[in-house]
Design a protein around this motif. Structure first.
Motif, PDB file in Angstrom:
ATOM      1  N   UNK A  71       0.833  -1.213   0.000  1.00 18.90           N
ATOM      2  CA  UNK A  71       0.000   0.000   0.000  1.00 18.90           C
ATOM      3  C   UNK A  71       0.862   1.255   0.000  1.00 18.90           C
ATOM      4  N   UNK A  72       0.591   2.137  -0.957  1.00 18.94           N
ATOM      5  CA  UNK A  72       1.261   3.439  -1.026  1.00 18.94           C
ATOM      6  C   UNK A  72       0.466   4.494  -0.253  1.00 18.94           C
ATOM      7  N   UNK A  73      -0.813   4.614  -0.549  1.00 18.99           N
ATOM      8  CA  UNK A  73      -1.696   5.561   0.135  1.00 18.99           C
ATOM      9  C   UNK A  73      -3.025   4.889   0.429  1.00 18.99           C
ATOM     10  N   UNK A  74      -3.688   5.344   1.492  1.00 19.69           N
ATOM     11  CA  UNK A  74      -4.993   4.779   1.828  1.00 19.69           C
ATOM     12  C   UNK A  74      -5.808   5.785   2.614  1.00 19.69           C
ATOM     13  N   UNK A  75      -7.112   5.737   2.415  1.00 20.51           N
ATOM     14  CA  UNK A  75      -8.023   6.562   3.193  1.00 20.51           C
ATOM     15  C   UNK A  75      -9.308   5.760   3.385  1.00 20.51           C
ATOM     16  N   UNK A  76      -9.951   5.990   4.521  1.00 19.12           N
ATOM     17  CA  UNK A  76     -11.160   5.235   4.860  1.00 19.12           C
ATOM     18  C   UNK A  76     -12.309   6.210   5.043  1.00 19.12           C
ATOM     19  N   UNK A  77     -13.480   5.837   4.551  1.00 18.89           N
ATOM     20  CA  UNK A  77     -14.670   6.682   4.714  1.00 18.89           C
ATOM     21  C   UNK A  77     -15.872   5.812   5.046  1.00 18.89           C
TER      22      UNK A  77
ATOM     23  N   UNK B  99     -11.666  -0.308  -2.593  1.00 14.26           N
ATOM     24  CA  UNK B  99     -11.585   0.146  -3.988  1.00 14.26           C
ATOM     25  C   UNK B  99     -10.153   0.580  -4.273  1.00 14.26           C
ATOM     26  N   UNK B 100      -9.585   0.034  -5.355  1.00 18.48           N
ATOM     27  CA  UNK B 100      -8.220   0.409  -5.746  1.00 18.48           C
ATOM     28  C   UNK B 100      -8.282   1.574  -6.731  1.00 18.48           C
ATOM     29  N   UNK B 101      -7.444   2.569  -6.496  1.00 22.95           N
ATOM     30  CA  UNK B 101      -7.415   3.760  -7.350  1.00 22.95           C
ATOM     31  C   UNK B 101      -5.973   4.084  -7.731  1.00 22.95           C
ATOM     32  N   UNK B 102      -5.837   4.804  -8.841  1.00 21.57           N
ATOM     33  CA  UNK B 102      -4.492   5.231  -9.260  1.00 21.57           C
ATOM     34  C   UNK B 102      -4.048   6.447  -8.462  1.00 21.57           C
ATOM     35  N   UNK B 103      -5.016   7.238  -7.970  1.00 23.87           N
ATOM     36  CA  UNK B 103      -4.705   8.385  -7.125  1.00 23.87           C
ATOM     37  C   UNK B 103      -5.932   8.729  -6.292  1.00 23.87           C
ATOM     38  N   UNK B 104      -5.702   9.541  -5.250  1.00 27.11           N
ATOM     39  CA  UNK B 104      -6.785   9.967  -4.367  1.00 27.11           C
ATOM     40  C   UNK B 104      -6.988  11.464  -4.492  1.00 27.11           C
ATOM     41  N   UNK B 105      -8.226  11.947  -4.380  1.00 25.08           N
ATOM     42  CA  UNK B 105      -8.454  13.401  -4.466  1.00 25.08           C
ATOM     43  C   UNK B 105      -7.835  14.121  -3.281  1.00 25.08           C
ATOM     44  N   UNK B 106      -7.135  15.233  -3.558  1.00 25.85           N
ATOM     45  CA  UNK B 106      -6.420  15.937  -2.497  1.00 25.85           C
ATOM     46  C   UNK B 106      -6.625  17.441  -2.627  1.00 25.85           C
ATOM     47  N   UNK B 107      -6.451  18.135  -1.498  1.00 31.07           N
ATOM     48  CA  UNK B 107      -6.390  19.597  -1.523  1.00 31.07           C
ATOM     49  C   UNK B 107      -5.026  20.001  -2.080  1.00 31.07           C
ATOM     50  N   UNK B 108      -4.834  21.302  -2.309  1.00 29.42           N
ATOM     51  CA  UNK B 108      -3.545  21.771  -2.825  1.00 29.42           C
ATOM     52  C   UNK B 108      -2.416  21.533  -1.836  1.00 29.42           C
TER      53      UNK B 108
ATOM     54  N   UNK C   8      -2.209  18.785  -0.093  1.00 29.40           N
ATOM     55  CA  UNK C   8      -1.932  17.354  -0.070  1.00 29.40           C
ATOM     56  C   UNK C   8      -2.808  16.583   0.899  1.00 29.40           C
ATOM     57  N   UNK C   9      -3.788  17.262   1.501  1.00 26.49           N
ATOM     58  CA  UNK C   9      -4.707  16.571   2.414  1.00 26.49           C
ATOM     59  C   UNK C   9      -5.734  15.809   1.582  1.00 26.49           C
ATOM     60  N   UNK C  10      -5.918  14.526   1.905  1.00 22.64           N
ATOM     61  CA  UNK C  10      -6.853  13.700   1.143  1.00 22.64           C
ATOM     62  C   UNK C  10      -8.280  14.142   1.460  1.00 22.64           C
ATOM     63  N   UNK C  11      -9.080  14.301   0.401  1.00 22.73           N
ATOM     64  CA  UNK C  11     -10.455  14.784   0.552  1.00 22.73           C
ATOM     65  C   UNK C  11     -11.414  13.612   0.761  1.00 22.73           C
ATOM     66  N   UNK C  12     -11.509  13.219   1.999  1.00 27.81           N
ATOM     67  CA  UNK C  12     -12.401  12.109   2.368  1.00 27.81           C
ATOM     68  C   UNK C  12     -13.855  12.417   1.965  1.00 27.81           C
ATOM     69  N   UNK C  13     -14.229  13.697   2.114  1.00 31.32           N
ATOM     70  CA  UNK C  13     -15.593  14.121   1.809  1.00 31.32           C
ATOM     71  C   UNK C  13     -15.967  13.818   0.352  1.00 31.32           C
ATOM     72  N   UNK C  14     -15.007  14.078  -0.570  1.00 31.75           N
ATOM     73  CA  UNK C  14     -15.261  13.843  -2.003  1.00 31.75           C
ATOM     74  C   UNK C  14     -15.550  12.367  -2.247  1.00 31.75           C
ATOM     75  N   UNK C  15     -14.777  11.495  -1.612  1.00 29.78           N
ATOM     76  CA  UNK C  15     -14.968  10.058  -1.799  1.00 29.78           C
ATOM     77  C   UNK C  15     -16.326   9.620  -1.254  1.00 29.78           C
TER      78      UNK C  15
END
Length: 544
Positions: free
Chosen positions: A461-467, A513-522, A524-531
């Motif tokens: 795992x490179x990056x991960x976020x949970x919602x 869900x596997x993704x190539x990238x995660x949505x982030x703010x400028x 670099x904070x991952x936007x959990x809300x968007x997911x």
């Protein structure tokens, strides 16, 4: 002053003081001091060009004089819309020199967001990178904007019309002297820092002059190994964000450090910059350190010149910190802050005890408590989970034109952060989660960070976020969004089984869900809300 018996003071590094004396100097006055003390020192390195401290100070004075000539006076708002560059620093400091207020504008804002910030702040002037002019022009007639000052980076964008002013021409026209307009450090607002854009209507946190200088001095105190006039700071965090403003720009100016300025984080360019200019400090966010950890042959870029890093804006997984320290031989500690607190309030000791998963202990002159979630009035003992409250010289004056929001957030000098946290017996604080991010599944309170820490331990795992996503039976269920390291493959079952071995059953993700990238703010904070919103929309489409 904070009670000297607070338990966290026992964990302070040896030379870090509990209390700091804060001089009555604005940021432009600190800049003038650095220019006087170290006239040969490089203030900025940008795109291979070097500017000395006296040169930077003279540019600030010229733009301050130009703004004054336009009729801008104390208390007026001046918006700045720009990537990191010398012109950003000049516009920021020139505005403060006039006693005017900087309105921080995210350069990625679309017209709707830009219109809101300009109208809410009542800004009549904007200083901007010329490539952004089309967006500015599109909203100008529905805002109070009268003065548009543009600057070019390299070749002019060629999109401006005759009604705008060119910063390059103003620098030629005005003298290099300008006296600071007197301000009340403890009353007068220096910056409108817009916040909450990822969770709702963006609010303007009013940061006074004392807030922004005090916080830079607090951070400097924490880096007890800082040498005045002898540091180089990698300024890749955006200055328009309070984190970059304080730990990169303001800290550098107060300590006469050289700002190695880059407009964005791009891993190869960042490493080439490190190799060329050898920064000693690198404030950043976890996604930046993850990228460096996973870059091939990273040691070839001389990253061992970095002696100190504070990671903020998002939780720093333990594995990431340990790997980064191993390859750089520098120190990487997790801190914490809010736009409303200028922003830094906590950090793990640079040299002393660091605790996995902890945001550390309060900075000098910063008091903290955990209160019950029901009333917010009962202080909780160590180990109990509640809302984190903070008091200190870095805490904002309030929200611009939002008295109800201010009254809800600021109570008796304490800021109620909206973060669910706990404190241990030694005074180390732990963010359990945002109030709004907590997942309630089958009656259980589940905090995403617990699961994310486990996911980051998985070798692929490179990056991960949970919602939390809607679930007809459990109310919500846990879904993990995962980016794998390059060249790796994994299945949903593999990730879930790994979590089962390391988490209580009710915390284990039901979906991956596997993704190539995660949505982030400028930043670099991952936007959990968007997911989360994407999942809700998917379910609505399925039902219809």
């Amino acid at each position: 002053m904070v009670d000297s018996n607070k338990v966290w003071f026992k964990s302070y590094d040896q030379n870090v003081r509990q209390h700091i004396d804060y001089p009555d100097l604005t940021m432009p006055q600190f800049l003038d001091r650095s220019a006087k003390n170290l006239p040969e020192r490089d203030a900025v390195i940008f795109a291979g060009v070097k500017l000395s401290y006296p040169t930077l100070a003279a540019m600030v004075n010229k733009i301050a004089a130009a703004l004054a000539d336009l009729g801008i006076k104390k208390g007026d708002r001046v918006a700045i819309m720009s990537p990191n560059c010398p012109q950003y620093i000049v516009g920021f400091m020139a505005t403060l020199k006039l006693g005017a207020i900087v309105v921080q504008v995210n350069p990625m804002y679309v017209e709707r967001e830009l219109e809101h910030v300009l109208n809410d702040s009542e800004a009549e002037t904007i200083i901007a990178y010329d490539a952004f002019y089309p967006r500015i022009k599109n909203v100008q007639n529905v805002t109070q904007l009268k003065n548009v000052i543009l600057f070019a980076l390299g070749q002019p964008a060629g999109t401006a019309d005759g009604s705008v002013l060119k910063a390059e021409e103003l620098l030629m026209k005005y003298p290099p002297e300008f006296t600071q307009v007197p301000v009340n450090m403890d009353e007068d607002v220096a910056v409108f820092q817009y916040t909450g854009g990822t969770t709702g209507v963006s609010k303007g946190a009013m940061l006074i002059h004392r807030n922004i200088t005090a916080n830079a001095l607090q951070v400097a105190e924490w880096f007890e190994q800082l040498e005045y006039g002898n540091e180089k700071v990698l300024c890749v965090l955006p200055f328009f964000h309070s984190y970059g403003m304080t730990t990169a720009m303001n800290l550098s100016i107060i300590y006469a450090a050289t700002m190695i300025v880059t407009p964005r984080f791009e891993i190869k360019q960042c490493l080439e910059t490190i190799k060329a200019y050898k920064p000693t400090l690198f404030p950043g966010v976890p996604t930046m350190y993850i990228a460096i950890n996973n870059y091939p042959n990273v040691q070839e870029y001389g990253i061992n010149t970095i002696k100190g890093c504070i990671s903020g804006s998002a939780p720093l997984p333990v594995e990431v910190a340990e790997t980064f320290e191993r390859i750089t031989e520098g120190l990487l500690v997790e801190g914490y802050g809010l736009s409303e607190t200028s922003p830094v309030t906590h950090c793990n000791p640079m040299l002393g005890k660091r605790k996995a998963g902890s945001i550390g202990i309060p900075l000098p002159d910063t008091d903290c408590k955990i209160v019950d979630l029901e009333t917010g009035e009962r202080e909780l003992p160590p180990g109990e989970v509640g809302e984190l409250c903070i008091k200190g010289p870095q805490v904002m004056k309030g929200y611009w034109n939002m008295p109800e929001e201010t009254a809800k957030t600021l109570r008796n000098g304490w800021i109620y952060t909206g973060d669910i946290a706990k404190m241990d017996e030694e005074g180390y604080f732990y963010i359990v989660d945002r109030k709004k991010d907590m997942i309630i599944a089958g009656g259980y309170n589940i905090y995403p960070r617990d699961i994310e820490e486990v996911l980051f331990e998985h070798p692929k795992v490179l990056e991960a976020v949970v919602a939390g996503v809607p679930d007809p039976y459990r109310g919500e269920t846990v879904k993990a969004f995962v980016v794998l390291k390059e060249g790796q493959q994994a299945t949903e079952e593999e990730i879930i089984e790994f979590c089962k071995a390391n988490l209580a059953k009710y915390k284990v993700p039901r979906l991956v869900e596997f993704r190539s990238e995660l949505p982030k703010t400028t930043v670099g904070k991952i936007l959990r809300r968007i997911l989360r919103e994407e999942e809700v929309k998917k379910q609505q489409v399925t039902k219809s």
